[in-house]
Design a protein around this motif. Structure first.
Motif, PDB file in Angstrom:
ATOM      1  N   TRP A   1      -1.880 -18.393 -14.352  1.00 16.45           N
ATOM      2  CA  TRP A   1      -1.801 -19.410 -15.064  1.00 16.45           C
ATOM      3  C   TRP A   1      -0.474 -19.741 -15.543  1.00 16.45           C
ATOM      4  O   TRP A   1       0.212 -20.883 -15.806  1.00 16.45           O
ATOM      5  CB  TRP A   1      -2.754 -19.854 -16.208  1.00 16.45           C
ATOM      6  CG  TRP A   1      -4.083 -20.324 -15.495  1.00 16.45           C
ATOM      7  CD1 TRP A   1      -5.258 -19.670 -15.309  1.00 16.45           C
ATOM      8  CD2 TRP A   1      -4.542 -21.540 -14.952  1.00 16.45           C
ATOM      9  NE1 TRP A   1      -6.130 -20.428 -14.869  1.00 16.45           N
ATOM     10  CE2 TRP A   1      -5.879 -21.501 -14.843  1.00 16.45           C
ATOM     11  CE3 TRP A   1      -3.689 -22.562 -14.819  1.00 16.45           C
ATOM     12  CZ2 TRP A   1      -6.392 -22.846 -14.205  1.00 16.45           C
ATOM     13  CZ3 TRP A   1      -4.366 -23.841 -14.758  1.00 16.45           C
ATOM     14  CH2 TRP A   1      -5.680 -23.747 -14.057  1.00 16.45           C
ATOM     15  N   LYS A   2       0.219 -18.372 -15.989  1.00 20.04           N
ATOM     16  CA  LYS A   2       1.479 -18.639 -16.749  1.00 20.04           C
ATOM     17  C   LYS A   2       2.570 -18.952 -15.572  1.00 20.04           C
ATOM     18  O   LYS A   2       3.952 -19.376 -16.015  1.00 20.04           O
ATOM     19  CB  LYS A   2       1.964 -17.203 -17.316  1.00 20.04           C
ATOM     20  CG  LYS A   2       2.156 -16.165 -16.121  1.00 20.04           C
ATOM     21  CD  LYS A   2       2.521 -14.802 -16.949  1.00 20.04           C
ATOM     22  CE  LYS A   2       2.958 -13.819 -15.797  1.00 20.04           C
ATOM     23  NZ  LYS A   2       3.424 -12.621 -16.381  1.00 20.04           N
ATOM     24  N   TRP A   3       2.114 -19.012 -14.315  1.00 21.37           N
ATOM     25  CA  TRP A   3       3.103 -19.549 -13.123  1.00 21.37           C
ATOM     26  C   TRP A   3       2.523 -20.969 -12.850  1.00 21.37           C
ATOM     27  O   TRP A   3       3.530 -21.629 -12.202  1.00 21.37           O
ATOM     28  CB  TRP A   3       3.260 -18.704 -12.105  1.00 21.37           C
ATOM     29  CG  TRP A   3       3.654 -17.274 -12.330  1.00 21.37           C
ATOM     30  CD1 TRP A   3       2.934 -16.276 -12.416  1.00 21.37           C
ATOM     31  CD2 TRP A   3       4.959 -17.009 -12.355  1.00 21.37           C
ATOM     32  NE1 TRP A   3       3.723 -15.075 -12.580  1.00 21.37           N
ATOM     33  CE2 TRP A   3       5.060 -15.463 -12.741  1.00 21.37           C
ATOM     34  CE3 TRP A   3       6.064 -17.740 -12.346  1.00 21.37           C
ATOM     35  CZ2 TRP A   3       6.440 -14.847 -12.836  1.00 21.37           C
ATOM     36  CZ3 TRP A   3       7.453 -16.854 -12.290  1.00 21.37           C
ATOM     37  CH2 TRP A   3       7.363 -15.451 -12.727  1.00 21.37           C
TER      38      TRP A   3
ATOM     39  N   LEU B   1       1.211 -23.482 -15.362  1.00 27.03           N
ATOM     40  CA  LEU B   1       1.522 -24.344 -16.451  1.00 27.03           C
ATOM     41  C   LEU B   1       2.878 -24.952 -16.588  1.00 27.03           C
ATOM     42  O   LEU B   1       3.019 -25.964 -16.888  1.00 27.03           O
ATOM     43  CB  LEU B   1       0.847 -23.783 -17.733  1.00 27.03           C
ATOM     44  CG  LEU B   1      -0.657 -23.653 -17.887  1.00 27.03           C
ATOM     45  CD1 LEU B   1      -1.072 -23.008 -19.057  1.00 27.03           C
ATOM     46  CD2 LEU B   1      -1.493 -24.852 -17.698  1.00 27.03           C
ATOM     47  N   PRO B   2       3.964 -23.881 -16.606  1.00 29.06           N
ATOM     48  CA  PRO B   2       5.355 -24.368 -16.845  1.00 29.06           C
ATOM     49  C   PRO B   2       5.760 -25.294 -15.715  1.00 29.06           C
ATOM     50  O   PRO B   2       6.069 -26.482 -16.197  1.00 29.06           O
ATOM     51  CB  PRO B   2       6.128 -23.145 -16.598  1.00 29.06           C
ATOM     52  CG  PRO B   2       5.232 -22.060 -17.149  1.00 29.06           C
ATOM     53  CD  PRO B   2       3.664 -22.555 -16.660  1.00 29.06           C
ATOM     54  N   PRO B   3       5.484 -25.243 -14.408  1.00 28.43           N
ATOM     55  CA  PRO B   3       5.998 -26.360 -13.540  1.00 28.43           C
ATOM     56  C   PRO B   3       4.985 -27.738 -13.737  1.00 28.43           C
ATOM     57  O   PRO B   3       5.434 -28.912 -13.369  1.00 28.43           O
ATOM     58  CB  PRO B   3       5.456 -25.781 -11.969  1.00 28.43           C
ATOM     59  CG  PRO B   3       5.441 -24.367 -12.180  1.00 28.43           C
ATOM     60  CD  PRO B   3       5.066 -24.123 -13.548  1.00 28.43           C
TER      61      PRO B   3
ATOM     62  N   ALA C   1       3.929 -28.686 -16.543  1.00 30.82           N
ATOM     63  CA  ALA C   1       4.372 -29.420 -17.661  1.00 30.82           C
ATOM     64  C   ALA C   1       5.657 -29.951 -17.409  1.00 30.82           C
ATOM     65  O   ALA C   1       6.028 -31.074 -18.038  1.00 30.82           O
ATOM     66  CB  ALA C   1       4.442 -28.268 -18.869  1.00 30.82           C
ATOM     67  N   LEU C   2       6.639 -29.415 -16.554  1.00 30.71           N
ATOM     68  CA  LEU C   2       7.850 -30.045 -16.228  1.00 30.71           C
ATOM     69  C   LEU C   2       7.512 -31.271 -15.449  1.00 30.71           C
ATOM     70  O   LEU C   2       8.288 -32.325 -15.794  1.00 30.71           O
ATOM     71  CB  LEU C   2       8.637 -29.158 -15.500  1.00 30.71           C
ATOM     72  CG  LEU C   2       9.986 -29.376 -14.998  1.00 30.71           C
ATOM     73  CD1 LEU C   2      10.857 -29.777 -16.129  1.00 30.71           C
ATOM     74  CD2 LEU C   2      10.706 -28.179 -14.098  1.00 30.71           C
TER      75      LEU C   2
END
Length: 384
Positions: A185-187, A189-191, A193-194
């Protein structure tokens, strides 16, 4: 002594082809196919031979589904690399000497004219499912990076044609395999959110970003215009915004229960552009209303949930990843098409499964259904 040999009837010969089909999946497909024929008759009866051709395309897709359903998943596994390689080679060939129509180079003549990007809708999930099957039990971050590279190469070639609709479908199919394979999930969630931040920024700064003379990097002019039209269709109500505005008018005019079969004024007075293809959902909504829309969406949800159940019960990692990805292709088709007609997504060339007219897309859907049937059958064979 005479010996009598039993001569089975044609029905008994054909019956084994249907015996192991997944019943709930067949019911979902029949419901959607019935809705598609009903809507196509209304919106396309005066549009040449669209209704007859739509029925023919469905029969072709059904035949392909039956043939593919007889191929065991182990055989599909062995076809993954050759099919992906063929699709990638054809995409490169299109970039070099493909056929250009209406400003897009998407086709190639090999005796018959084909669109190689359609191959990737099936070849991509096959290839990535094969990759993760080979790496089962020893996955590392580098393996996900390699999967991303396998996905990026055909996507870049498809976007270059340009064909944003097909690129979205191939990208979603590939990303779903990577996600189901265990991407952290750490890979994810950031995209995500972006992407959400970019959408909010587009809405807030739309007057500046879509002002005359402003050009966006990366995107083609027509792609920029589609996004700006999505944000404000009234900017060009008789041009780029016409499709979106007429689609929303047709959906709204349907009300709760619709105007009735064959009674859609927006449809039959030809205000709805592409009423038998990309915007057929607007024609359906006008005649069957909100209740009809809810029934259609429920049928798609049933299809997707059944596909995911088949994926969960599949006996191998390859089968699970492939079934899950194929199922989400149906979801992406429906979500993107309905979203663009309702004005919440840009207008791209994505048909509504089983409802919209289109031979190539119907063949792809038939292949996808055949793969799901094959995986469901393999699960029952393992259990028995």
């Amino acid at each position: 002594m005479s010996v009598a040999f039993e001569n089975p009837s044609p029905w008994r010969r054909v019956l084994p082809w249907f015996r192991d089909f997944d019943g709930p999946l067949v019911v979902a497909v029949l419901l959607l196919a019935g809705a598609g024929m009903l809507t196509m008759y209304s919106s396309g009866y005066d549009h040449g031979t669209r209704f007859q051709d739509h029925g023919r395309n469905m029969l072709i897709a059904a035949g392909i589904m039956m043939l593919v359903a007889q191929i065991p998943p182990q055989r599909l596994l062995s076809l993954a690399v050759p099919l992906y390689t063929l699709g990638l080679a054809l995409l490169i060939a299109v970039a070099i000497f493909g056929i250009t129509k209406k400003g897009a180079r998407r086709w190639i003549n090999l005796g018959i004219t084909i669109q190689p990007s359609e191959i990737m809708k099936i070849a991509m999930p096959l290839m990535l499912a094969w990759w993760f099957q080979k790496r089962e039990g020893q996955l590392r971050p580098l393996d996900f990076a390699a999967a991303g590279l396998l996905l990026a190469m055909p996507i870049a070639l498809i976007v270059r044609q340009p064909d944003l609709g097909t690129a979205i479908l191939v990208l979603s199919a590939g990303l779903s395999v990577i996600f189901f394979a265990g991407l952290s999930w750490k890979w994810v969630l950031p995209p995500a959110a972006l992407g959400a931040a970019l959408m909010v920024s587009l809405i807030v700064f739309e007057p500046r970003l879509c002002a005359d003379g402003v050009r966006w990097p990366v995107l083609h002019d027509y792609q920029q215009q589609r996004i700006c039209t999505l944000l404000d269709p009234s900017r060009d109500p008789l041009g780029k915004g016409f499709h979106t505005i007429q689609g929303m008018i047709a959906i709204g005019s349907g009300g709760l229960s619709g105007k009735g079969f064959m009674q859609g004024t927006q449809t039959h007075l030809e205000f709805i552009p592409e009423r038998t293809t990309d915007f057929i959902f607007a024609a359906y909504s006008e005649e069957f209303g909100l209740l009809g829309n809810l029934a259609l969406i429920a049928a798609f949800i049933f299809l997707v949930l059944r596909g995911l159940m088949i994926a969960m019960d599949a006996p191998t990692l390859f089968s699970r990843l492939l079934a899950g990805s194929i199922t989400l292709i149906f979801f992406t088709y429906a979500f993107v098409n309905m979203g663009m007609v309702m004005g919440i997504l840009p207008v791209v060339g994505v048909p509504l499964p089983f409802i919209s007219y289109g031979g190539t897309a119907m063949v792809t859907l038939g292949m996808g259904l055949g793969i799901l049937m094959s995986i469901a059958k393999s699960k029952r064979l393992v259990q028995s």
